[in-house]
Design an enzyme around this catalytic site. Structure first.
Site, PDB file in Angstrom:
ATOM      1  N   LYS A  13      44.241  49.385  45.269  1.00  0.00           N
ATOM      2  CA  LYS A  13      45.030  49.338  46.506  1.00  0.00           C
ATOM      3  C   LYS A  13      45.702  47.985  46.696  1.00  0.00           C
ATOM      4  O   LYS A  13      46.810  47.921  47.209  1.00  0.00           O
ATOM      5  CB  LYS A  13      44.201  49.736  47.731  1.00  0.00           C
ATOM      6  CG  LYS A  13      43.090  48.790  48.124  1.00  0.00           C
ATOM      7  CD  LYS A  13      42.381  49.304  49.374  1.00  0.00           C
ATOM      8  CE  LYS A  13      41.257  48.376  49.824  1.00  0.00           C
ATOM      9  NZ  LYS A  13      40.250  48.057  48.792  1.00  0.00           N
ATOM     10  N   ARG A  87      38.679  48.056  58.029  1.00  0.00           N
ATOM     11  CA  ARG A  87      37.618  48.631  57.196  1.00  0.00           C
ATOM     12  C   ARG A  87      36.644  49.447  58.052  1.00  0.00           C
ATOM     13  O   ARG A  87      35.796  50.150  57.508  1.00  0.00           O
ATOM     14  CB  ARG A  87      36.789  47.525  56.518  1.00  0.00           C
ATOM     15  CG  ARG A  87      37.435  46.818  55.349  1.00  0.00           C
ATOM     16  CD  ARG A  87      37.069  47.501  54.053  1.00  0.00           C
ATOM     17  NE  ARG A  87      36.714  46.732  52.870  1.00  0.00           N
ATOM     18  CZ  ARG A  87      37.428  45.840  52.238  1.00  0.00           C
ATOM     19  NH1 ARG A  87      38.557  45.422  52.707  1.00  0.00           N
ATOM     20  NH2 ARG A  87      37.004  45.297  51.122  1.00  0.00           N
ATOM     21  N   ARG A 126      37.849  43.740  35.798  1.00  0.00           N
ATOM     22  CA  ARG A 126      38.376  42.692  36.670  1.00  0.00           C
ATOM     23  C   ARG A 126      37.401  41.515  36.757  1.00  0.00           C
ATOM     24  O   ARG A 126      37.812  40.358  36.804  1.00  0.00           O
ATOM     25  CB  ARG A 126      38.615  43.278  38.063  1.00  0.00           C
ATOM     26  CG  ARG A 126      39.333  42.338  38.979  1.00  0.00           C
ATOM     27  CD  ARG A 126      39.730  43.034  40.250  1.00  0.00           C
ATOM     28  NE  ARG A 126      38.578  43.372  41.054  1.00  0.00           N
ATOM     29  CZ  ARG A 126      38.643  44.056  42.192  1.00  0.00           C
ATOM     30  NH1 ARG A 126      39.794  44.502  42.631  1.00  0.00           N
ATOM     31  NH2 ARG A 126      37.568  44.307  42.882  1.00  0.00           N
ATOM     32  N   ARG A 132      35.293  36.880  39.718  1.00  0.00           N
ATOM     33  CA  ARG A 132      35.000  36.949  41.154  1.00  0.00           C
ATOM     34  C   ARG A 132      33.491  36.962  41.376  1.00  0.00           C
ATOM     35  O   ARG A 132      32.772  37.711  40.734  1.00  0.00           O
ATOM     36  CB  ARG A 132      35.605  38.229  41.754  1.00  0.00           C
ATOM     37  CG  ARG A 132      37.011  38.046  42.255  1.00  0.00           C
ATOM     38  CD  ARG A 132      37.614  39.343  42.731  1.00  0.00           C
ATOM     39  NE  ARG A 132      36.848  40.005  43.795  1.00  0.00           N
ATOM     40  CZ  ARG A 132      37.398  40.867  44.642  1.00  0.00           C
ATOM     41  NH1 ARG A 132      38.686  41.139  44.591  1.00  0.00           N
ATOM     42  NH2 ARG A 132      36.670  41.464  45.556  1.00  0.00           N
ATOM     43  N   ARG A 143      29.071  47.327  46.789  1.00  0.00           N
ATOM     44  CA  ARG A 143      30.420  47.472  47.372  1.00  0.00           C
ATOM     45  C   ARG A 143      30.882  48.919  47.307  1.00  0.00           C
ATOM     46  O   ARG A 143      31.487  49.434  48.231  1.00  0.00           O
ATOM     47  CB  ARG A 143      31.414  46.555  46.661  1.00  0.00           C
ATOM     48  CG  ARG A 143      31.232  45.106  47.058  1.00  0.00           C
ATOM     49  CD  ARG A 143      32.049  44.184  46.197  1.00  0.00           C
ATOM     50  NE  ARG A 143      33.470  44.304  46.434  1.00  0.00           N
ATOM     51  CZ  ARG A 143      34.394  44.294  45.485  1.00  0.00           C
ATOM     52  NH1 ARG A 143      34.050  44.199  44.228  1.00  0.00           N
ATOM     53  NH2 ARG A 143      35.660  44.379  45.787  1.00  0.00           N
TER      54      ARG A 143
END
Ligand code: AMP
Length: 194
Positions: A13, A87, A126, A132, A143
């Site tokens: 997204k 969210r 990723r 990250r 998550r």
């Protein structure tokens, strides 16, 4: 236009929101990017948000809402795409109320979907690229479990006839074509016209 992108972590997204904002000349507001900048700069908000983020949990509503509202005020009445906000239903209601004050409302929301196994695979890729702190395998699972858009949030927009589902599995450019179609805006870019 005022647009929200919904979707689970790893669905793309952020990528789609950035592409659409760039093509349409709209502001792109990513609360995840804003929070990561606060953590990096070591601000008070960053210190408060960090442990939630590293565990893969949502940062408390009021912290995110205050940060978001400051940014919304900065962009004036320019078009925007929201990426990662709202969210929760509480955040959505705060957003609606803020927009209503200036006679505005969200036009459309794009809900990008993909099965869990595709999402985990993408997040692993990723994590390797970007390093990250919240892309550890445990945080990824948390998550995915805790950060799928909640049903009451999606229903809030579905009830208003403003929720459009887009399949997030095809290659990025193909998803963008579907997103632009769902938004009902002409896509004059070379990728889009193919
Ligand atoms: P994202 O880049 O959108 O995946 O966001 C990264 C992390 O920032 C999330 O896992 C949350 O911990 C936090 N975060 C971002 N946006 C929000 C939000 N709207 N509400 C609560 N937490 C958020």
């Amino acid at each position: 236009m005022y647009v929200i992108f919904f979707g689970p972590p790893g669905v793309g997204k952020g990528t789609q929101a950035a592409i659409v904002a760039e093509r349409m000349g709209w502001a792109h507001i990513s609360t995840g990017d804003m929070l990561r900048a606060h953590v990096k700069e070591g601000t008070e908000l960053g210190r408060k948000a960090k442990s939630f983020m590293n565990q893969g949990l949502l940062v408390p509503d009021q912290l995110v809402i205050d940060m978001f509202m400051a940014r919304l005020a900065e962009i004036g009445d320019r078009g925007f795409v929201l990426d990662g906000f709202p969210r929760t239903l509480v955040q959505a209601e705060a957003l609606d109320a803020a927009l209503a004050k200036s006679g505005r409302a969200i036009d459309t929301t794009i809900n990008i979907t993909a099965p869990d196994d595709v999402l985990v695979e993408r997040m692993m890729g990723r994590a390797a690229e970007a390093g990250r702190a919240d892309d550890t395998p445990e945080a990824m699972r948390t998550r995915l479990e805790t950060q799928k858009p909640p049903a009451d949030l999606l229903d809030h927009y579905r009830r208003q006839g403003k929720l459009k589902d887009v399949d997030g599995r095809p290659p990025v450019a193909e998803v963008t074509v579907e997103v632009m179609r769902a938004l009902g805006v002409a896509d004059a870019s070379p990728q889009g016209s193919r």
